[in-house]
Write an enzyme that holds these catalytic residues in place. Sequence first.
Site, PDB file in Angstrom:
ATOM      1  N   SER A  24     -11.239 -26.715 -18.527  1.00 44.18           N
ATOM      2  CA  SER A  24     -11.041 -25.263 -18.587  1.00 44.18           C
ATOM      3  C   SER A  24     -12.350 -24.514 -18.433  1.00 44.18           C
ATOM      4  O   SER A  24     -12.389 -23.296 -18.600  1.00 44.18           O
ATOM      5  CB  SER A  24     -10.398 -24.883 -19.920  1.00 44.18           C
ATOM      6  OG  SER A  24     -11.245 -25.246 -21.004  1.00 44.18           O
ATOM      7  N   HIS A 157      14.339  14.076 -13.157  1.00 45.15           N
ATOM      8  CA  HIS A 157      15.035  13.421 -12.039  1.00 45.15           C
ATOM      9  C   HIS A 157      14.330  13.682 -10.704  1.00 45.15           C
ATOM     10  O   HIS A 157      14.966  13.681  -9.651  1.00 45.15           O
ATOM     11  CB  HIS A 157      16.500  13.869 -11.952  1.00 45.15           C
ATOM     12  CG  HIS A 157      17.247  13.737 -13.239  1.00 45.15           C
ATOM     13  ND1 HIS A 157      17.783  12.547 -13.687  1.00 45.15           N
ATOM     14  CD2 HIS A 157      17.532  14.663 -14.194  1.00 45.15           C
ATOM     15  CE1 HIS A 157      18.376  12.734 -14.853  1.00 45.15           C
ATOM     16  NE2 HIS A 157      18.228  14.017 -15.186  1.00 45.15           N
ATOM     17  N   SER A 278      -7.531   4.699   7.525  1.00 43.96           N
ATOM     18  CA  SER A 278      -6.667   3.776   8.261  1.00 43.96           C
ATOM     19  C   SER A 278      -7.439   3.153   9.411  1.00 43.96           C
ATOM     20  O   SER A 278      -8.301   3.790  10.023  1.00 43.96           O
ATOM     21  CB  SER A 278      -5.452   4.534   8.813  1.00 43.96           C
ATOM     22  OG  SER A 278      -4.771   3.772   9.801  1.00 43.96           O
ATOM     23  N   LYS A 284      -5.923   9.667   8.645  1.00 49.09           N
ATOM     24  CA  LYS A 284      -5.398   9.269   7.346  1.00 49.09           C
ATOM     25  C   LYS A 284      -6.443   9.316   6.244  1.00 49.09           C
ATOM     26  O   LYS A 284      -7.602   8.976   6.429  1.00 49.09           O
ATOM     27  CB  LYS A 284      -4.806   7.857   7.407  1.00 49.09           C
ATOM     28  CG  LYS A 284      -3.551   7.711   8.221  1.00 49.09           C
ATOM     29  CD  LYS A 284      -2.409   8.549   7.691  1.00 49.09           C
ATOM     30  CE  LYS A 284      -1.939   8.091   6.326  1.00 49.09           C
ATOM     31  NZ  LYS A 284      -1.403   6.729   6.324  1.00 49.09           N
ATOM     32  N   ASN A 286      -5.961   7.871   2.443  1.00 49.25           N
ATOM     33  CA  ASN A 286      -4.984   7.176   1.618  1.00 49.25           C
ATOM     34  C   ASN A 286      -5.433   7.064   0.155  1.00 49.25           C
ATOM     35  O   ASN A 286      -6.586   6.731  -0.114  1.00 49.25           O
ATOM     36  CB  ASN A 286      -4.726   5.772   2.163  1.00 49.25           C
ATOM     37  CG  ASN A 286      -4.178   5.795   3.578  1.00 49.25           C
ATOM     38  OD1 ASN A 286      -3.409   6.684   3.932  1.00 49.25           O
ATOM     39  ND2 ASN A 286      -4.589   4.837   4.390  1.00 49.25           N
ATOM     40  N   GLU A 291      -2.834   3.514  -5.694  1.00 51.68           N
ATOM     41  CA  GLU A 291      -1.853   2.490  -5.346  1.00 51.68           C
ATOM     42  C   GLU A 291      -2.239   1.139  -5.931  1.00 51.68           C
ATOM     43  O   GLU A 291      -1.373   0.368  -6.371  1.00 51.68           O
ATOM     44  CB  GLU A 291      -1.717   2.415  -3.829  1.00 51.68           C
ATOM     45  CG  GLU A 291      -1.065   3.659  -3.224  1.00 51.68           C
ATOM     46  CD  GLU A 291      -1.131   3.712  -1.715  1.00 51.68           C
ATOM     47  OE1 GLU A 291      -0.530   4.626  -1.136  1.00 51.68           O
ATOM     48  OE2 GLU A 291      -1.792   2.837  -1.099  1.00 51.68           O
ATOM     49  N   GLN A 323      -4.165 -24.033 -23.792  1.00 54.32           N
ATOM     50  CA  GLN A 323      -5.333 -23.797 -22.953  1.00 54.32           C
ATOM     51  C   GLN A 323      -5.021 -22.751 -21.891  1.00 54.32           C
ATOM     52  O   GLN A 323      -5.927 -22.100 -21.363  1.00 54.32           O
ATOM     53  CB  GLN A 323      -5.776 -25.116 -22.299  1.00 54.32           C
ATOM     54  CG  GLN A 323      -7.021 -25.009 -21.453  1.00 54.32           C
ATOM     55  CD  GLN A 323      -7.539 -26.368 -21.066  1.00 54.32           C
ATOM     56  OE1 GLN A 323      -8.030 -27.134 -21.899  1.00 54.32           O
ATOM     57  NE2 GLN A 323      -7.428 -26.701 -19.787  1.00 54.32           N
TER      58      GLN A 323
END
Length: 459
Positions: A24, A157, A278, A284, A286, A291, A323
């Site tokens: 580990s 809503h 983009s 674009k 974004n 996100e 572990q």
Amino acid sequence: MSEKLWGGRFAESTDKLVESVNASINVDKRLYESDIKGSQAHLEMMAKQGIISSEDAETLVQGLDTVKARIDNNEMEFTDALEDIHMHVEEHLGDVCGPVARKLHTGRSRNDQVALDVRIYLKDETLTLIQMLKDFQAALVTLADANKKTVMPGYTHMQRAQPVLFAHHMLAYYQMFKRDVERLEDSLKRLDVMPLGCAALAGTTFPIDREYTCQVLGFSRVSENSMDSVSDRDFVMEFISHASICMIHLSRLSEELILWSTSEFAFITISDAFTTGSSIMPQKKNPDVCELVRGKTGRVVGNLMAILTTMKSLPMAYNKDMQEDKEPLFDTIDTLKVCLEVYTRMFAHIEVHKERMRAACMTGFLNATDFADYLVNKGVAFRTAHGIAGKAVAFAIEQEKELDDLTLEEMHAFSDLIEKDVYGFISLDATVARRNSYGGTGFENVSAAVDAAKKDLGI
């Protein structure tokens, strides 16, 4: 490489693939500071109790400082053959101090050792995350403070419902993250327990003083049952559960930021520094940070499912399955920290389009409830007033008008009680200002709530 620290009973060498599966170290090497801190406290206690000499304890404490410095400076080679951070530290302590290092593990097991290490580590990380949450809350409150009179549509809503203040909306998230802080603070009560001295599962025959070790390490109390102490991972499950709720809060906020930054909403602009473009569409911009935070919620919730599933059928006491607790725990800590840090920075550079928000409140009959309330104030039963307002809305839709565009004559078709003062009653600012019931979105309420939040955070 020396023989394995547990190898006395074995006649064959461990298969290399088994070493890889069993190890580990690639995960738990981040526990080295906690491991060394626990070992030094253990040595101090053993010297106090006469289990080892003070000279040997001092030699080993100083040796552990040297081992820590080597790890700090990236001078230690990690290998699957030594399995975990405990065996790496002990092996390298032998290189520094010689055979006396073999006394370090007296009166303990890796079972109580790892339980201690994770608790020390998680205590520190929990305190860090609590402060990071408060820093993010401060960013929310600062944005709210700058927008105490900014009116925006409130939604139910995902349909326009009633006008609210943007500051009120931000303070709703402030309250969510305040609960996250409270959950983490409460979890410290169960996390702040010292398991060292329980050994493998049954305790030890040596005359240890667990209360002293507890005091040296700064824990609040000593664990009470040796079997439970080495097999308890409730504190890991609880932390990841709390982190999952916090990530869900971040995800809900992310969704709104993404919507608000669209051309359709255009309520906010996120700084270029926290957006991307983009590869094919030059225009674009974004909201990738939002996100990604929304997406990373899934991995943290997945980590919760992983640890719950790992622990669900384990018999007493320690099992190697446990572990598997560290990868979901460490990943959760890392994910939550980076999400909080990037959002704290991002919120300092969000531009709020006040006029656009206000304009959005002028359509969609956000004052329909107030129209009904107006009639209630004239003595009409609310349910009756609700029906009258609904009919007025239907008529306005047919006429392609808003309620406050209807003439008084048109309104009289629904009730003779309506008078000229209705226009002031259902105006945008009036509908907000009247909502001064405790916790409501009224201007006075929100201003007081912002001040209270600032005082609470010390900003």
